[in-house]
Design an enzyme around this catalytic site. Sequence first.
Site, PDB file in Angstrom:
ATOM      1  N   LYS A  93      58.125  -9.404  48.631  1.00  0.00           N
ATOM      2  CA  LYS A  93      58.184  -9.414  49.946  1.00  0.00           C
ATOM      3  C   LYS A  93      59.164  -8.766  50.460  1.00  0.00           C
ATOM      4  O   LYS A  93      59.358  -8.171  51.644  1.00  0.00           O
ATOM      5  CB  LYS A  93      58.060 -10.902  50.592  1.00  0.00           C
ATOM      6  CG  LYS A  93      56.589 -11.635  50.177  1.00  0.00           C
ATOM      7  CD  LYS A  93      56.660 -12.972  51.118  1.00  0.00           C
ATOM      8  CE  LYS A  93      57.654 -13.717  50.643  1.00  0.00           C
ATOM      9  NZ  LYS A  93      57.860 -14.517  49.475  1.00  0.00           N
TER      10      LYS A  93
ATOM     11  N   ARG B 194      55.476 -20.144  56.597  1.00  0.00           N
ATOM     12  CA  ARG B 194      55.215 -20.767  55.305  1.00  0.00           C
ATOM     13  C   ARG B 194      54.609 -22.130  55.258  1.00  0.00           C
ATOM     14  O   ARG B 194      54.236 -22.578  54.158  1.00  0.00           O
ATOM     15  CB  ARG B 194      56.593 -21.058  54.705  1.00  0.00           C
ATOM     16  CG  ARG B 194      57.169 -20.000  53.589  1.00  0.00           C
ATOM     17  CD  ARG B 194      58.415 -20.666  53.008  1.00  0.00           C
ATOM     18  NE  ARG B 194      59.079 -20.142  51.823  1.00  0.00           N
ATOM     19  CZ  ARG B 194      59.749 -19.008  51.686  1.00  0.00           C
ATOM     20  NH1 ARG B 194      60.109 -18.501  52.923  1.00  0.00           N
ATOM     21  NH2 ARG B 194      60.226 -18.765  50.546  1.00  0.00           N
TER      22      ARG B 194
ATOM     23  N   ARG C 295      66.347 -11.116  38.996  1.00  0.00           N
ATOM     24  CA  ARG C 295      66.677 -10.865  40.307  1.00  0.00           C
ATOM     25  C   ARG C 295      68.142 -10.932  40.533  1.00  0.00           C
ATOM     26  O   ARG C 295      68.823 -11.735  40.133  1.00  0.00           O
ATOM     27  CB  ARG C 295      66.077 -11.444  41.311  1.00  0.00           C
ATOM     28  CG  ARG C 295      66.073 -11.162  42.595  1.00  0.00           C
ATOM     29  CD  ARG C 295      65.185 -11.587  43.343  1.00  0.00           C
ATOM     30  NE  ARG C 295      64.890 -12.970  43.939  1.00  0.00           N
ATOM     31  CZ  ARG C 295      64.317 -13.333  44.832  1.00  0.00           C
ATOM     32  NH1 ARG C 295      63.274 -12.432  45.358  1.00  0.00           N
ATOM     33  NH2 ARG C 295      64.087 -14.717  45.311  1.00  0.00           N
TER      34      ARG C 295
ATOM     35  N   ARG D 188      70.716 -15.708  42.587  1.00  0.00           N
ATOM     36  CA  ARG D 188      70.715 -16.846  43.540  1.00  0.00           C
ATOM     37  C   ARG D 188      70.351 -18.031  42.970  1.00  0.00           C
ATOM     38  O   ARG D 188      69.530 -18.233  42.012  1.00  0.00           O
ATOM     39  CB  ARG D 188      69.492 -16.621  44.578  1.00  0.00           C
ATOM     40  CG  ARG D 188      69.855 -15.878  45.749  1.00  0.00           C
ATOM     41  CD  ARG D 188      68.377 -15.316  46.376  1.00  0.00           C
ATOM     42  NE  ARG D 188      67.445 -16.382  46.826  1.00  0.00           N
ATOM     43  CZ  ARG D 188      66.330 -16.200  47.274  1.00  0.00           C
ATOM     44  NH1 ARG D 188      65.940 -14.902  47.833  1.00  0.00           N
ATOM     45  NH2 ARG D 188      65.339 -17.016  47.470  1.00  0.00           N
TER      46      ARG D 188
ATOM     47  N   ARG E 176      59.556 -24.128  43.396  1.00  0.00           N
ATOM     48  CA  ARG E 176      59.019 -23.126  44.617  1.00  0.00           C
ATOM     49  C   ARG E 176      57.601 -22.582  44.549  1.00  0.00           C
ATOM     50  O   ARG E 176      56.909 -22.696  45.504  1.00  0.00           O
ATOM     51  CB  ARG E 176      60.058 -21.920  44.834  1.00  0.00           C
ATOM     52  CG  ARG E 176      61.595 -22.557  44.981  1.00  0.00           C
ATOM     53  CD  ARG E 176      62.702 -21.554  44.774  1.00  0.00           C
ATOM     54  NE  ARG E 176      62.447 -20.332  45.900  1.00  0.00           N
ATOM     55  CZ  ARG E 176      63.075 -19.076  45.739  1.00  0.00           C
ATOM     56  NH1 ARG E 176      63.659 -18.361  44.564  1.00  0.00           N
ATOM     57  NH2 ARG E 176      62.683 -18.133  46.648  1.00  0.00           N
TER      58      ARG E 176
HETATM   59  P1  AMP Z   1      63.136 -16.797  50.588  1.00  0.00           P
HETATM   60  O1  AMP Z   1      64.496 -16.072  50.524  1.00  0.00           O
HETATM   61  O2  AMP Z   1      62.341 -16.463  51.451  1.00  0.00           O
HETATM   62  O3  AMP Z   1      62.649 -17.107  49.083  1.00  0.00           O
HETATM   63  O4  AMP Z   1      63.564 -18.341  51.007  1.00  0.00           O
HETATM   64  C1  AMP Z   1      64.565 -19.170  50.346  1.00  0.00           C
HETATM   65  C2  AMP Z   1      64.608 -20.699  50.585  1.00  0.00           C
HETATM   66  O5  AMP Z   1      64.916 -20.700  52.091  1.00  0.00           O
HETATM   67  C3  AMP Z   1      62.998 -21.459  50.492  1.00  0.00           C
HETATM   68  O6  AMP Z   1      63.092 -21.534  49.237  1.00  0.00           O
HETATM   69  C4  AMP Z   1      63.054 -22.229  51.373  1.00  0.00           C
HETATM   70  O7  AMP Z   1      63.852 -23.403  51.047  1.00  0.00           O
HETATM   71  C5  AMP Z   1      63.983 -21.848  52.698  1.00  0.00           C
HETATM   72  N1  AMP Z   1      62.967 -21.052  53.567  1.00  0.00           N
HETATM   73  C6  AMP Z   1      62.881 -19.855  53.940  1.00  0.00           C
HETATM   74  N2  AMP Z   1      62.035 -19.378  55.014  1.00  0.00           N
HETATM   75  C7  AMP Z   1      61.601 -20.847  54.992  1.00  0.00           C
HETATM   76  C8  AMP Z   1      60.599 -21.151  55.977  1.00  0.00           C
HETATM   77  N3  AMP Z   1      59.727 -20.084  56.529  1.00  0.00           N
HETATM   78  N4  AMP Z   1      60.220 -22.470  55.902  1.00  0.00           N
HETATM   79  C9  AMP Z   1      60.802 -23.370  55.167  1.00  0.00           C
HETATM   80  N5  AMP Z   1      61.802 -23.116  54.540  1.00  0.00           N
HETATM   81  C10 AMP Z   1      62.094 -21.781  54.264  1.00  0.00           C
END
Ligand code: AMP
Length: 212
Positions: A13, A88, A123, A156, A167
């Site tokens: 994404k 989400r 990654r 990360r 996740r």
């Molecule tokens: P991402 O980079 O989008 O994979 O987000 C990394 C982490 O941030 C996720 O595993 C969640 O812990 C948190 N996070 C990001 N976006 C959201 C969201 N819309 N709702 C809740 N937690 C989020």
Amino acid sequence: MKLILLGAPGAGKGTQAEILSRKLAIPTISTGNILRAAMKNGTEIGLMAKKFIDDGKLVPDDVIIGIVRERLAEPDCKNGFILDGFPRTIPQAEALEREGIDIDCALSIEISDETIVERMSGRRTCRDCSATYHVATKPPKKEGVCDLCGGELTIRKDDAPETVRARLEVFHRETEPLKDFYSARGKLKAVDNQPTVESTTAEIAKALGIKL
Ligand code: AMP
């Protein structure tokens, strides 16, 4: 164009959002990047979010909804935006509707869990600007260094295999139901992940009916 990108963590994404954002000249709003910046800056939200993120859990809806509401009110969003990593959960999607934000499309990138686990191990993320790379499929020009800002590339913490599995579980339980949510509103489009970034972008363009 008001676009939501749906898909498992590691589905691509962020990478696709960056490309679409450049080509369509609209901003990407990545809640993950906003939270990582908050963690780096040691803000109250960042400190609170860290424990959820490090465990592969979702940050509470009310916190995220507040962040997105503020961001979408900024002037650069008035001609459209790409939401990467939001909504989400169903309550997050409902909050977006309550704000009167009528999205054009929720585009789901479909990919198997096995491919995700494989992919996440390669990654790399820029410590400074959050750009993402992959050691095999999207390497930086110089190993360990961000092409865009020269920052250091890191793994990360939440890309560790056991956290990735947590996740993915959260994704299937909390986020996948959004496909039905947007399908019921006639907004869902889906594309299969392709072997290369470029071919996935081409599929997305076809699904959206746009020329990139
Ligand atoms: P991402 O980079 O989008 O994979 O987000 C990394 C982490 O941030 C996720 O595993 C969640 O812990 C948190 N996070 C990001 N976006 C959201 C969201 N819309 N709702 C809740 N937690 C989020």
